[in-house]
Design an enzyme around this catalytic site. Structure first.
Site, short mmCIF file in Angstrom:
data_model
loop_
_atom_site.label_atom_id
_atom_site.label_comp_id
_atom_site.label_asym_id
_atom_site.label_seq_id
_atom_site.Cartn_x
_atom_site.Cartn_y
_atom_site.Cartn_z
N ALA A 216 0.83 -1.21 0.00
CA ALA A 216 0.00 0.00 0.00
C ALA A 216 0.87 1.27 0.00
O ALA A 216 1.92 1.27 0.63
CB ALA A 216 -0.90 -0.01 1.23
N LYS A 220 3.92 0.79 -6.67
CA LYS A 220 4.78 -0.18 -7.36
C LYS A 220 3.95 -1.33 -7.91
O LYS A 220 4.20 -1.82 -9.01
CB LYS A 220 5.87 -0.68 -6.41
CG LYS A 220 6.79 0.46 -5.99
CD LYS A 220 7.85 0.04 -5.03
CE LYS A 220 8.68 1.23 -4.59
NZ LYS A 220 7.96 2.16 -3.70
N CYS A 334 13.02 4.18 0.74
CA CYS A 334 13.10 5.60 0.42
C CYS A 334 13.95 6.28 1.51
O CYS A 334 13.61 7.35 1.98
CB CYS A 334 11.72 6.23 0.31
SG CYS A 334 10.70 5.99 1.77
#
Ligand code: SAM
Length: 396
Positions: A216, A220, A334
């Site tokens: 979620a 991707k 990230c």
């Protein structure tokens, strides 16, 4: 008062509260350039990326349609499905003598041009009145916009929802895509180009079985499904009920009916799906998100990083059990710490029997350590995009 912006004054020390051990960890990667990286974390990317759902429309057609409606929109130099809009700013913000203080989340979206709604409000000064010009200010004193207080703002405040102020001059701005027909029709998805590298590096063959372990909101998952031409079994997993609901809505908006969604702790997937049954796994686990830009405020310690790295390794163990021999794992975060990136890849190689593959378009900086040739980093201050790490591994 600090005003965030490149030609103004960036008080990085007030925006990023990282303890000394964490700064040392970041110095392992960035050395003397650490301050340049930290400063870059306070500004948005120069390009605002989104991708075209190629199962619905040709990217070139969307580009032409948007240009015909006056958008300054461009195609990425490398990936055909990736389009971008220029981010304008930093713009000078005039200081008014009246302000509304907002939380980090609201500050980060108002800074990019969104209007202010009740849930993000922390404090409204007594001087605020309908129609009055005000500044929107974050809790740590960053002035993010000039705005005009809305007509019914007192009522909205009382109810805890509704418009509080209309942003007239944000620090940065980019056209909102949410209200466009391309968004409504499921033709586009907003996603950083760093995040798009995951689907590209995965390179899943149509017809294969793919599991996205921490899926979620589905950026991707959707991209991978599109790159596979909608052919194959794509399973998206998340442990949050509300986030899987949103993921389902997004897949419906995009028309990706073939994506299976499982609400579960992904570490239990080998028990749910079986062992050695999956061709490709994408693992994009929770991380310290240090690479996510722009940052208005962030506070972290080395303990936070170590705890996350341990959590990430628990997913790696499950991924190893899920994959067929010869199956492919793409691991991404990230963030830009070594513990959550190269150190976890080292763990996967030494303890879980993976090998690292060099699957990269020669575009971004190499990773560090022994996997320099294969794992890849995106640096916000070098590449102007979300700080990211992506590695492609193969199970022996
Ligand atoms: N891959 C997503 C994308 O590109 O849109 C973003 C994933 S986000 C970095 C991490 C996700 O992991 C969150 O949605 C969170 O709910 C989920 N998560 C955290 N712990 C989990 C667990 N034990 N099992 C499954 N999902 C988990």
């Amino acid at each position: 008062m600090t005003v965030l912006g490149l030609d103004i004054h960036v008080d990085v020390g007030r925006v990023l509260l990282y303890d000394n051990e964490l700064l040392d960890e970041l110095r392992r990667v960035y050395g003397h350039s650490l301050h340049v990286l930290l400063t870059a974390l306070t500004a948005p990317p120069r390009r605002y990326y989104f991708r075209v759902n190629v199962l619905r429309r040709e990217p070139g057609v969307v580009l032409d349609e948007m240009r015909a409606e006056g958008y300054r929109v461009y195609m990425d130099e490398h990936w055909g499905e990736a389009l971008w809009l220029p981010v304008v700013g930093p713009q000078r913000i005039q200081l008014h003598d009246c302000m509304i203080v907002v939380d980090k989340r609201a500050a980060e979206s108002v800074m990019m041009g969104a209007n202010l709604y009740a849930p993000g409000v922390v404090k409204v000064e007594n001087c605020v009145a309908p129609g009055r010009e005000v500044n929107i200010v974050s809790e740590n004193g960053v002035v993010v916009a000039e705005a005009v207080a809305a007509e019914g703002f007192q009522e909205a405040l009382r109810r805890g929802r509704g418009l509080i102020a209309r942003t007239v001059r944000p620090l940065y701005s980019v056209p909102s895509l949410r209200e466009t027909r391309w968004h409504r029709e499921g033709v586009i998805y907003e996603q950083s180009v760093s995040s798009m590298t995951v689907g590209r590096v995965l390179g899943a063959e149509p017809g294969s079985v793919v599991v996205d372990m921490c899926a979620a909101p589905g950026g991707k998952t959707g991209h991978i499904y599109e790159l596979m031409g909608g052919r194959g079994r794509v399973i998206a997993v998340d442990h949050s009920r509300s986030k899987t609901r949103r993921l389902r809505e997004e897949m419906e908006r995009l028309g990706h009916r073939g994506v299976e969604i499982i609400l579960a702790d992904a570490r239990r997937l080998p028990e749910i799906l079986g062992e050695g049954v999956v061709d490709y796994v994408v693992l994009d686990p929770p991380c310290s998100s240090i690479g996510v830009i722009p940052k208005i405020y962030d506070k972290k310690s080395i303990e936070d990083i170590e705890k996350l790295a341990r959590y990430q390794r628990s997913f790696l163990r499950a991924a190893a059990r899920l994959l067929k021999p010869g199956g492919v794992l793409v691991y991404s975060t990230c963030t830009v710490t070594v513990s959550e990136n190269e150190a976890n890849i080292e763990y996967a190689v030494k303890r879980l029997g993976f090998t690292v593959e060099d699957a990269w378009p020669r575009r971004w900086s190499r990773g560090l350590g022994g996997y320099g040739a294969a794992a890849q980093r995106v640096h916000p201050h070098v590449h102007g995009s979300t700080g990211y790490f992506v590695a492609r591994l193969r199970r022996r």
